[in-house]
Design a protein around this motif. Structure first.
Motif, PDB file in Angstrom:
ATOM      1  N   ARG A 143      -2.282   3.824  -8.764  1.00 60.76           N
ATOM      2  CA  ARG A 143      -1.635   4.486  -7.623  1.00 60.76           C
ATOM      3  C   ARG A 143      -2.663   4.904  -6.589  1.00 60.76           C
ATOM      4  O   ARG A 143      -2.486   4.695  -5.387  1.00 60.76           O
ATOM      5  N   ASP A 178       1.677  10.969  -8.161  1.00 58.98           N
ATOM      6  CA  ASP A 178       1.750  11.096  -6.705  1.00 58.98           C
ATOM      7  C   ASP A 178       0.726  10.286  -5.933  1.00 58.98           C
ATOM      8  O   ASP A 178       0.843  10.183  -4.717  1.00 58.98           O
ATOM      9  N   GLY A 215       4.046   1.537  -0.833  1.00 58.48           N
ATOM     10  CA  GLY A 215       5.003   1.601  -1.929  1.00 58.48           C
ATOM     11  C   GLY A 215       4.492   2.286  -3.180  1.00 58.48           C
ATOM     12  O   GLY A 215       5.278   2.772  -3.999  1.00 58.48           O
ATOM     13  N   THR A 216       3.171   2.361  -3.320  1.00 59.98           N
ATOM     14  CA  THR A 216       2.629   2.988  -4.521  1.00 59.98           C
ATOM     15  C   THR A 216       2.668   4.510  -4.455  1.00 59.98           C
ATOM     16  O   THR A 216       2.556   5.175  -5.478  1.00 59.98           O
ATOM     17  N   THR A 217       2.801   5.071  -3.231  1.00 65.13           N
ATOM     18  CA  THR A 217       2.821   6.529  -3.127  1.00 65.13           C
ATOM     19  C   THR A 217       4.079   7.063  -2.474  1.00 65.13           C
ATOM     20  O   THR A 217       4.408   8.228  -2.650  1.00 65.13           O
ATOM     21  N   VAL A 242       4.950   1.469 -11.428  1.00 61.41           N
ATOM     22  CA  VAL A 242       4.763   2.082 -10.106  1.00 61.41           C
ATOM     23  C   VAL A 242       5.937   1.776  -9.179  1.00 61.41           C
ATOM     24  O   VAL A 242       6.639   2.680  -8.743  1.00 61.41           O
ATOM     25  N   LEU A 243       6.157   0.506  -8.890  1.00 58.37           N
ATOM     26  CA  LEU A 243       7.268   0.163  -8.003  1.00 58.37           C
ATOM     27  C   LEU A 243       8.611   0.233  -8.731  1.00 58.37           C
ATOM     28  O   LEU A 243       9.652   0.399  -8.123  1.00 58.37           O
ATOM     29  N   ARG A 276       0.828  -1.209   0.000  1.00 56.64           N
ATOM     30  CA  ARG A 276       0.000   0.000   0.000  1.00 56.64           C
ATOM     31  C   ARG A 276       0.858   1.252   0.000  1.00 56.64           C
ATOM     32  O   ARG A 276       0.594   2.192  -0.750  1.00 56.64           O
ATOM     33  N   ALA A 281       8.720   2.215  -1.801  1.00 51.34           N
ATOM     34  CA  ALA A 281       8.951   1.516  -3.069  1.00 51.34           C
ATOM     35  C   ALA A 281      10.370   0.972  -3.117  1.00 51.34           C
ATOM     36  O   ALA A 281      10.606  -0.161  -3.538  1.00 51.34           O
ATOM     37  N   THR A 297      -4.822   2.138  -4.281  1.00 55.50           N
ATOM     38  CA  THR A 297      -4.274   1.436  -3.123  1.00 55.50           C
ATOM     39  C   THR A 297      -4.543   2.174  -1.820  1.00 55.50           C
ATOM     40  O   THR A 297      -4.438   1.592  -0.751  1.00 55.50           O
ATOM     41  N   THR A 298      -4.871   3.469  -1.895  1.00 59.41           N
ATOM     42  CA  THR A 298      -5.111   4.209  -0.655  1.00 59.41           C
ATOM     43  C   THR A 298      -6.491   4.843  -0.608  1.00 59.41           C
ATOM     44  O   THR A 298      -6.973   5.159   0.470  1.00 59.41           O
ATOM     45  N   ARG A 324      -1.359  12.766  -2.092  1.00 57.16           N
ATOM     46  CA  ARG A 324      -0.234  13.684  -2.318  1.00 57.16           C
ATOM     47  C   ARG A 324      -0.434  14.557  -3.543  1.00 57.16           C
ATOM     48  O   ARG A 324       0.315  15.516  -3.754  1.00 57.16           O
TER      49      ARG A 324
END
Lengths: 188, 188
Positions: B102, B26, A104-106, B158-159, A102, A111, B105-106, B30
């Motif tokens: 991105r 972001d 690592g994506t932001t 992403v990662l 979770r 990451a 996940t949050t 963010r």
DNA sequence: GCATGCAGTCAACAACTGTTGGCCTACGCT
DNA sequence: AGCGTAGGCCAACAGTTGTTGACTGCATGC
């Protein structure tokens, strides 16, 4: 303090446990220090005292060992199933990996930690298991394995796609294991 | 205003473009409205006027069409490759899907949007393609496909796992296509 | 018995967030 | 030309965030 055990160790552990829960449930930015402190039933300033700042707290909470078993000597046809089952065990037993996913994506540091964990822990295991197989390098095979494993964690535990959540883990293992086995040890 | 074109349409589009970029780079929390407005070279309050609030802005920016082709009538052995190639085209041509990944996940709303997109757009295509194949239901097959496809996007965009980023997309297609093909149309 | 230092609390800070309302300006219609 | 109105900006709000420093109690050493 007594020689070996500081009185604060219990608090430190409580903070870490609460931090893992919050980071796993909310991701990096929405997991606030105040919320973590409240879960641990202490003052937010204690978190700062023991871990310096939020980034270092995350670094401490996101220390993760995949505990991958050695795959050499195992029957080739069983390797995929063993690996997928193992990852399910780790996910269900410790939410740290979900927290890392979770966050690592932001968060760039998260990451980086994720890359480090998979490179350092999955890489060598794959390198040994894939010895002699033709096609991708060991690093590339590890990348392919990571893509399927993390995609499974993403759809099941984070995005919660209905059919992936509803499936029993043994059923998922049966369908995904051949993929992992292919990425790991077969000629491509 | 003239009948069909409002003078503000250009601004609305600029906001949406900036929003997609920021959300993709972001994630949801963010990516601030102030930053999006700055990218679009307008005042933050304009964003509110046109889109109401941040959540609705995201909903507008995250409207995404996978544009999946019809797979019926295609030679079975080519289906996996076609699908994987198609997703690479969509990722490289439009960062909206990365923004969704991105943010998903949050942010619960983003996750819901993600589920919706895959259920409504991938689901039916899989259902037609998998007709007659034994094993998982169409929804389950779609879930398996999503896990591998999103896992690939996650590790590559992403990662940013080194070996997955370094690989040429044609090489990735060659190795991943059989997995997708298996999940899509083969007996399991 | 008293000083030392550690565990923990409280209150506040500065920065940043989404969001709001008032104001100005200039275009487009009559 | 005059005027309504839509496009745009500015300043401020209330809340939340990470983070800091001063304070209190308490156990333990001498």
């Amino acid at each position: 303090m007594t020689e070996n055990v500081r009185r604060s160790d219990a608090t430190r552990a409580a903070i870490l446990r609460a931090a893992r829960e919050r980071f796993a449930a909310d991701g990096y930015e929405r997991a606030t220090i105040r919320a973590i402190a409240a879960d641990a039933a202490i003052d937010p300033s204690m978190v700062m005292r023991y871990y310096g700042n939020k980034e270092r707290l995350f670094a401490a909470a996101a220390d993760f060992d995949l505990r991958l078993p050695d795959l050499t000597g195992l029957p080739r046809h069983a390797i995929g199933e063993i690996v997928v089952k193992h990852f399910f065990d780790r996910w269900d037993g410790d939410e740290t990996l979900i927290a890392l996913l979770r966050a690592g994506t932001t968060n760039p540091a998260a990451a980086e930690r994720m890359r480090e964990i998979f490179a350092r822990q999955l890489g060598p295991v794959v390198a040994r298991a894939a010895r002699g197989a033709k096609g991708p390098t060991a690093e590339q095979r590890a990348g392919l394995v990571a893509s399927q494993i993390l995609g499974l964690a993403l759809t099941r535990y984070v995005l919660r796609f209905a059919p992936v959540v509803a499936l029993h883990r043994d059923q998922l293992v049966a369908w995904v294991a051949p993929t992992i086995q292919r990425y790991l040890v077969e000629d491509l």
